[in-house]
Design an enzyme around this catalytic site. Sequence first.
Site, PDB file in Angstrom:
ATOM      1  N   GLY A   1       0.748  -1.158   0.069  1.00 18.41           N
ATOM      2  CA  GLY A   1      -0.051  -0.166  -0.041  1.00 18.41           C
ATOM      3  C   GLY A   1       0.694   1.255  -0.009  1.00 18.41           C
ATOM      4  O   GLY A   1       1.859   1.254   0.504  1.00 18.41           O
ATOM      5  N   LYS A   2       0.378   2.276  -0.693  1.00 19.43           N
ATOM      6  CA  LYS A   2       0.813   3.459  -0.583  1.00 19.43           C
ATOM      7  C   LYS A   2      -0.266   4.643  -0.250  1.00 19.43           C
ATOM      8  O   LYS A   2      -1.303   4.485  -0.711  1.00 19.43           O
ATOM      9  CB  LYS A   2       1.679   3.872  -1.899  1.00 19.43           C
ATOM     10  CG  LYS A   2       2.848   2.985  -2.273  1.00 19.43           C
ATOM     11  CD  LYS A   2       3.528   3.550  -3.527  1.00 19.43           C
ATOM     12  CE  LYS A   2       4.657   2.576  -4.021  1.00 19.43           C
ATOM     13  NZ  LYS A   2       5.107   3.005  -5.233  1.00 19.43           N
ATOM     14  N   GLY A   3       0.261   5.713   0.337  1.00 19.39           N
ATOM     15  CA  GLY A   3      -0.642   6.906   0.733  1.00 19.39           C
ATOM     16  C   GLY A   3      -0.100   8.032   1.041  1.00 19.39           C
ATOM     17  O   GLY A   3       1.262   7.874   1.285  1.00 19.39           O
ATOM     18  N   GLY A   4      -0.918   8.782   1.727  1.00 20.85           N
ATOM     19  CA  GLY A   4      -0.230  10.305   2.266  1.00 20.85           C
ATOM     20  C   GLY A   4       0.582   9.817   3.409  1.00 20.85           C
ATOM     21  O   GLY A   4       1.438  10.545   4.073  1.00 20.85           O
ATOM     22  N   ALA A   5       0.206   8.844   4.269  1.00 23.47           N
ATOM     23  CA  ALA A   5       0.947   8.452   5.394  1.00 23.47           C
ATOM     24  C   ALA A   5       2.267   7.794   5.244  1.00 23.47           C
ATOM     25  O   ALA A   5       3.284   7.775   6.089  1.00 23.47           O
ATOM     26  CB  ALA A   5       0.267   7.523   6.318  1.00 23.47           C
ATOM     27  N   GLY A   6       2.349   7.273   3.950  1.00 29.15           N
ATOM     28  CA  GLY A   6       3.573   6.585   3.559  1.00 29.15           C
ATOM     29  C   GLY A   6       3.462   5.329   2.909  1.00 29.15           C
ATOM     30  O   GLY A   6       2.501   5.085   2.244  1.00 29.15           O
ATOM     31  N   ILE A   7       4.570   4.647   3.033  1.00 24.65           N
ATOM     32  CA  ILE A   7       4.540   3.328   2.244  1.00 24.65           C
ATOM     33  C   ILE A   7       4.368   2.163   3.039  1.00 24.65           C
ATOM     34  O   ILE A   7       4.974   2.110   4.308  1.00 24.65           O
ATOM     35  CB  ILE A   7       5.922   2.854   1.328  1.00 24.65           C
ATOM     36  CG1 ILE A   7       6.125   4.256   0.270  1.00 24.65           C
ATOM     37  CG2 ILE A   7       5.782   1.827   0.671  1.00 24.65           C
ATOM     38  CD1 ILE A   7       7.317   4.205  -0.513  1.00 24.65           C
TER      39      ILE A   7
ATOM     40  N   LYS B   1       4.818   0.361   8.173  1.00 25.37           N
ATOM     41  CA  LYS B   1       4.463   1.644   7.695  1.00 25.37           C
ATOM     42  C   LYS B   1       5.578   2.530   7.712  1.00 25.37           C
ATOM     43  O   LYS B   1       6.007   2.958   8.867  1.00 25.37           O
ATOM     44  CB  LYS B   1       3.293   2.437   8.220  1.00 25.37           C
ATOM     45  CG  LYS B   1       3.083   3.786   7.564  1.00 25.37           C
ATOM     46  CD  LYS B   1       1.716   3.983   8.551  1.00 25.37           C
ATOM     47  CE  LYS B   1       0.598   3.348   7.993  1.00 25.37           C
ATOM     48  NZ  LYS B   1       0.182   3.432   6.847  1.00 25.37           N
TER      49      LYS B   1
ATOM     50  N   ASP C   1      -8.212  11.573   9.996  1.00 26.97           N
ATOM     51  CA  ASP C   1      -8.041  10.890   8.580  1.00 26.97           C
ATOM     52  C   ASP C   1      -8.944   9.504   8.431  1.00 26.97           C
ATOM     53  O   ASP C   1      -8.442   8.664   8.037  1.00 26.97           O
ATOM     54  CB  ASP C   1      -6.773  10.809   8.214  1.00 26.97           C
ATOM     55  CG  ASP C   1      -6.596  10.408   6.729  1.00 26.97           C
ATOM     56  OD1 ASP C   1      -7.563  10.863   5.765  1.00 26.97           O
ATOM     57  OD2 ASP C   1      -5.581   9.970   5.896  1.00 26.97           O
TER      58      ASP C   1
END
Length: 974
Positions: free
Chosen positions: A692-698, A713, A810
Amino acid sequence: MKNITCYLLLLCMLFTTCYSLNNDLDALLKLKKSMKGEKAKDDALKDWKFSTSASAHCSFSGVKCDEDQRVIALNVTQVPLFGHLSKEIGELNMLESLTITMDNLTGELPTELSKLTSLRILNISHNLFSGNFPGNITFGMKKLEALDAYDNNFEGPLPEEIVSLMKLKYLSFAGNFFSGTIPESYSEFQKLEILRLNYNSLTGKIPKSLSKLKMLKELQLGYENAYSGGIPPELGSIKSLRYLEISNANLTGEIPPSLGNLENLDSLFLQMNNLTGTIPPELSSMRSLMSLDLSINGLSGEIPETFSKLKNLTLINFFQNKLRGSIPAFIGDLPNLETLQVWENNFSFVLPQNLGSNGKFIYFDVTKNHLTGLIPPELCKSKKLKTFIVTDNFFRGPIPNGIGPCKSLEKIRVANNYLDGPVPPGIFQLPSVQIIELGNNRFNGQLPTEISGNSLGNLALSNNLFTGRIPASMKNLRSLQTLLLDANQFLGEIPAEVFALPVLTRINISGNNLTGGIPKTVTQCSSLTAVDFSRNMLTGEVPKGMKNLKVLSIFNVSHNSISGKIPDEIRFMTSLTTLDLSYNNFTGIVPTGGQFLVFNDRSFAGNPSLCFPHQTTCSSLLYRSRKSHAKEKAVVIAIVFATAVLMVIVTLHMMRKRKRHMAKAWKLTAFQKLEFRAEEVVECLKEENIIGKGGAGIVYRGSMANGTDVAIKRLVGQGSGRNDYGFKAEIETLGRIRHRNIMRLLGYVSNKDTNLLLYEYMPNGSLGEWLHGAKGCHLSWEMRYKIAVEAAKGLCYLHHDCSPLIIHRDVKSNNILLDADFEAHVADFGLAKFLYDPGASQSMSSIAGSYGYIAPEYAYTLKVDEKSDVYSFGVVLLELIIGRKPVGEFGDGVDIVGWINKTELELYQPSDKALVSAVVDPRLNGYPLTSVIYMFNIAMMCVKEMGPARPTMREVVHMLTNPPHSTSHNLINL
C-alpha cells in the site's frame, strides 16, 4: 493505683495518636505508589516523601489535616497518574472530603472505601474507573452529601444501595456505561438537589416517582440514554426545579403541559428526541425561563403567542422541527434574547423588523424556511453578533448596512434568496469573519479594491451579477481555503496573487468573462484540490509544473480558447480524478498511460486539432513526430546511457556504505514482546513487499524469521535525527492503546532518517479495497453493517476512553482494515499531524483528512475536532450503503453527500425508502431495507453541515447497536 491507671490511659491515647499519624503517612505513601502508573511522570506528587516528622504529611500537596494532624481532606486533581486506587485509602478513616479527579486512574474501586465513615464529599470524576459501582461502600457513609462519579467507565445497573444516604444532596453518575432502568428507589433521596444520569446507556421508562424529589433543583437524564415512552407529566410537580435536561433520549409523545408549573425553571433542554404535537402554551408560565431548546424533534404548529411573557429568555432553539406560521412579533421585543435558531422549519411571512433591537443578539439562524420580505436592519445593534445565517429562504432587498461594520461577525450566510443591490463593502474587511456565503442571489456591483480578513476561510459569491475585476488584494486572505466566484460577470485576468494563498484548496471562477492566460503561479499553490476555470475566454497554454499539485483532484478548463499540447506530466498526477479540457484549441496527441487511463474521451472533446493514439488520423502525425525526433533521441539516449552507468557505479558504492552504517543505526522500540530484531524489519523494505501507498507513507508486508507477519509503515518526512515534533512521545502513547477494533501498534524501528511503524498484519486489506475493487460484490449487507459497528466502536474508544482524547484526523474506508475473520480495525489514528514533509509547503502538511471525507467547517476554521471525525465516519457509512467512492463519480465538484442531497431533490415523491432505493449499491442482491434506511439516517446525521448537530461517536455506537426491532426483518430483493 488510680494515678497508674490514668498514666496508662494517657500513654495508650498517645500511642494511638502516634500510630494514627504514622498510619496516615504510610497510607499516603502507599497510595502514591499505587496511583502512579508506568506512564506517570517522575515529578507527580513529588512532595509526597517519607519523613520522621509527625506532621510532615500535612504539608503534602492536596492534603489537609485537623488539629490532631489526621488527614481530613485529600484533593488530587489533574495529576496524570495512570495508576489505580489501592485499599490503603481506607486507612485514612478521618477523611471528610476525598477528591480524586482528572488523574487517569483505572481499575475498580476498592471496597475499603467503606471505612471512610466521616466522608461528606466523594469526587472521583474524570477518571477511567471501571466495573460495577460498588454501592455497598456507602453503607457507612451516613454523612455523605456529594457523590460525583462523572466521566468514568462504570457499567452494569445503577447502584440501589446508595438510597440509604439520607443526607445526599449531589449525585452524578453521568458519562459512564450504566445500563438498565433508573431505580424507582431513587425517589427516596429526600434532600437531593442535583441528579445527573445523562450520558449512559439507560433504558426503560423515566420513573414518575422522581417527582417525589421535592428539593431537586437540577435533573439531567438525557444524551445517549434511550428511554421508552415520553416525559412523565408528574415532573411538573417538582416546584424547586431550575434545570431540566432530557436531550437525545429517544423520548416520544408530546411535551406535557404540566411542565408549565415549574415556575423556577431557568433551563429546559429537550432537543434531539422524537417529540411530536404542538408546543404547549402553558410553558409560558415558566417566568424564570432563560434557555429553551426543543430542536431536532417533530414538533408542529405555531410558536404560542403566550411566550411573550417569557421576558428572561436568552436562548430559543427550535431548529429542525415542523413548526409553521410566522415568527411572532413579540420575539423582537424580548429584552434579553441572545440566540434565535429556528432553521429547517416551515416558517413563512416576514420577519419582525425589530429583531436585534434589544442590543443583545449573538446567534441568528433562520435557514431553510419560507420567509419573505426584508432582513431586519438592527440584527447587529449589540455589536456582539457572531452568526448571521438566512440561507434558503425568499428574502429580497439588500443586506442591511448594519452588517458591514459588524466586527464581531464570524459567519455570514445569505445564499439562495432573492437579495439584490451592492454588498456593504465593510463585509470584506471584517476581522473575525470565517465564512461569507452570498451565492445564488442577485447582488451586483464591483468587489472593493481592498479585501482583508485574517480569519476568512470560505468566500462564496457564486451565481450573482458581480462585475469588474477580481481584486488582487485577495492575497491578504491568508486563511482562505475555498474561493467560489463562478457564474458572475467578472472580467480581466485571473490575478496571479491569489495562488500565493497558503491553504487555498478549492477555486471556482467558471462562467465569467475572464481573459488572458492561466497564471503560472497556480502550479505553486500545492494545497489545491479542485480548480475550475471553465466557461471563460482564457487563452495561452496550460502552465508547466502541474505535477507539483500533488493533491489536485479536479482540474476543469473546458470551454475556453486554451491552446498548445496537453502536458504529458499530467500522467504523474495520481490524485487527479476529474480532468476536463474539452472545447478548447489543444493540438497534438492525447498522452497515454499513467493517470490518463482514468479519463475518457469526453475529457478532451471539442478540440478539432487534437487526436487520440488509437485513431487512424493520428498515424501520420505519430510517424512524422517520431522521424523528426529520431536523431535527437539517439544523442539523448547515448548521454543518458553513459550517465546511467556512472550513476549505477556510484549508487552501488553508496548502498554498500549505507547498508553497513544502517545496520548499526536502526533501533527497535517494542510495545509488547517481539521475537524479532530491527534488522529483520529493515530487510523487508523491498519493492516486492509493498502492499500500500498513501499520504501516510509506504506500507510493506514483513515476514519475520519466526513466522510472524507484520505491516511496516514507512512514514514520510520523519526521523529521529530531526525535530520530532513530539513524535516519540505521541507514538509511545499510541502504542499503549488496546482495543479489539483498533489496529495494534506493536512498536517502531527508527534511525536518524526514518521511522518504521510496526502493526498487526491484516490479511484482508482495507474496507476501501473491498468496496471499490472487484471484491465489492462479496460484501453482504450483514457484513457491511458488522464492519460499521466495529469501526464505530474503535473510533468511540479514541474519542471517549482515551485521555486525552485522540482525534483520528483521517477517517476513511482505506483506514479501516479487516483481519482474517473480517473484523474491522481502525488504522492510522493520530498520525495525520506528524506527516510533515520538509520538502512540502506548510499548507500541504497542515491539511487534515482526505478529499471527500473532510468536514465542511474545516474549510473556514482550519481546525479539526472529534466532530470532524464523525463527519468522515458518516461518509464511510454512505460508502458502505452506496458502494461508490466519496468523490470522482458524481460530476465536477460534487461529493457523495452533495450527490445524495441532489438525488433527493430530484425524487418525484421523496421518502427515506425512495431515496435509499435510488442510491443503494446495486451489487447488493438482497438486503433488509429497513436496516439500510436506519444506517442511512445515522450517516446523514453524521454528515450534517454544522458540527454541533452531529452525534458523538458514543451516540453512533449506541444507535448502530440498538436498532429498532423491525430492521432485522423485511429482506427484499430489488
